[in-house]
Design an enzyme around this catalytic site. Sequence first.
Site, PDB file in Angstrom:
ATOM      1  CD1 TRP A 258      -9.234 -65.912 -36.914  1.00 22.51           C
ATOM      2  CD2 TRP A 258      -8.742 -64.090 -35.721  1.00 22.51           C
ATOM      3  NE1 TRP A 258      -9.134 -66.297 -35.598  1.00 22.51           N
ATOM      4  CE2 TRP A 258      -8.826 -65.190 -34.841  1.00 22.51           C
ATOM      5  CE3 TRP A 258      -8.416 -62.830 -35.192  1.00 22.51           C
ATOM      6  CZ2 TRP A 258      -8.620 -65.079 -33.464  1.00 22.51           C
ATOM      7  CZ3 TRP A 258      -8.212 -62.709 -33.830  1.00 22.51           C
ATOM      8  CH2 TRP A 258      -8.315 -63.831 -32.985  1.00 22.51           C
TER       9      TRP A 258
ATOM     10  CG  HIS B 119     -15.776 -60.935 -37.925  1.00 24.81           C
ATOM     11  ND1 HIS B 119     -16.383 -60.536 -36.764  1.00 24.81           N
ATOM     12  CD2 HIS B 119     -16.634 -61.790 -38.526  1.00 24.81           C
ATOM     13  CE1 HIS B 119     -17.558 -61.143 -36.660  1.00 24.81           C
ATOM     14  NE2 HIS B 119     -17.733 -61.915 -37.711  1.00 24.81           N
TER      15      HIS B 119
ATOM     16  CG  HIS C  79     -14.963 -56.238 -37.021  1.00 26.93           C
ATOM     17  ND1 HIS C  79     -13.604 -56.304 -36.846  1.00 26.93           N
ATOM     18  CD2 HIS C  79     -15.475 -57.292 -36.334  1.00 26.93           C
ATOM     19  CE1 HIS C  79     -13.300 -57.353 -36.097  1.00 26.93           C
ATOM     20  NE2 HIS C  79     -14.424 -57.974 -35.762  1.00 26.93           N
TER      21      HIS C  79
ATOM     22  CG  ASP D 182     -17.322 -59.673 -33.023  1.00 23.58           C
ATOM     23  OD1 ASP D 182     -16.948 -59.391 -34.169  1.00 23.58           O
ATOM     24  OD2 ASP D 182     -16.627 -60.302 -32.202  1.00 23.58           O
TER      25      ASP D 182
ATOM     26  CG  HIS E 283     -18.941 -63.586 -34.447  1.00 25.13           C
ATOM     27  ND1 HIS E 283     -18.524 -64.372 -35.479  1.00 25.13           N
ATOM     28  CD2 HIS E 283     -17.800 -63.084 -33.884  1.00 25.13           C
ATOM     29  CE1 HIS E 283     -17.206 -64.365 -35.551  1.00 25.13           C
ATOM     30  NE2 HIS E 283     -16.740 -63.603 -34.600  1.00 25.13           N
TER      31      HIS E 283
ATOM     32  CG  HIS F 112     -16.053 -63.348 -28.888  1.00 26.09           C
ATOM     33  ND1 HIS F 112     -14.748 -63.737 -29.054  1.00 26.09           N
ATOM     34  CD2 HIS F 112     -16.214 -62.254 -29.671  1.00 26.09           C
ATOM     35  CE1 HIS F 112     -14.141 -62.915 -29.897  1.00 26.09           C
ATOM     36  NE2 HIS F 112     -15.011 -62.004 -30.294  1.00 26.09           N
TER      37      HIS F 112
ATOM     38  CD  GLU G  25     -13.883 -58.417 -31.966  1.00 27.11           C
ATOM     39  OE1 GLU G  25     -13.896 -59.233 -31.040  1.00 27.11           O
ATOM     40  OE2 GLU G  25     -14.141 -58.733 -33.148  1.00 27.11           O
TER      41      GLU G  25
HETATM   42 ZN   LIG Z   1     -15.203 -59.870 -34.868  1.00 29.11          ZN
END
Ligand SMILES: [Zn+2]
Length: 212
Positions: free
Chosen positions: A17, A47, A51, A53, A57, A164, A176
């Site tokens: 990310w 992440h 993975h 969440d 988060h 989310h 994810e």
């Molecule tokens: Zn994530």
Amino acid sequence: MRIYDVSLPITGNLPSWPGDPKIIIDRFSKIEQGADANVTQISMCVHVGTHVDAPFHFLGGDALTVERLPLNVLTGRAYVLQIPNEIDSISADVLKQAQIAPRTRRLLFKTRNSALWLRPDAEFRRDFVAISADGAQFLVEHGIKLVGIDYLSVAPFNAPIQTHRILLQAGVAIVEGLDLSKVSPGRYSMYCLPLKIAGADGAPARVILIGV
Ligand SMILES: [Zn+2]
């Protein structure tokens, strides 16, 4: 029994990310340099790659951290749903028309994102297929307990928060970074085991699907 490993190999070249720290996998003790053993240190965001969440988060406060996620949600029957390649956003309208098997509680979306993992060292993409806020609401209302997606976020790049929050507030587990490129749509037994990192907002997971 056919086991499909739908986890990404973690390498220093996986896309991460924008703004997250680099993935560092450093074998600091090497047999070929005279050490007794090979030993590796890793440094990365939780992440990364495939993975989970945790609610913490996006909700913060006393929301569940990853080591407390219920394993009976992360494990069990799952349905892989093919989303047609021309679909950019998994919206409520898309989901209404989708053929989701009855009584599905764990739903994994196979989108055109999965093809991106044929080149796992490619640059991060912002135009990945994700779930819109009304899509997330639809999933909650239809009793989905686990949602999986085949890129690094369930939410669109430019609108990460709402999708989310809707899912995590409803106690829906989020997985994810799945690689579903070699998996056909249909029913499987799913085993998703995130690392038990105390107090963490997420954790890398090994995820396998077994044909049923
Ligand atoms: Zn994530």
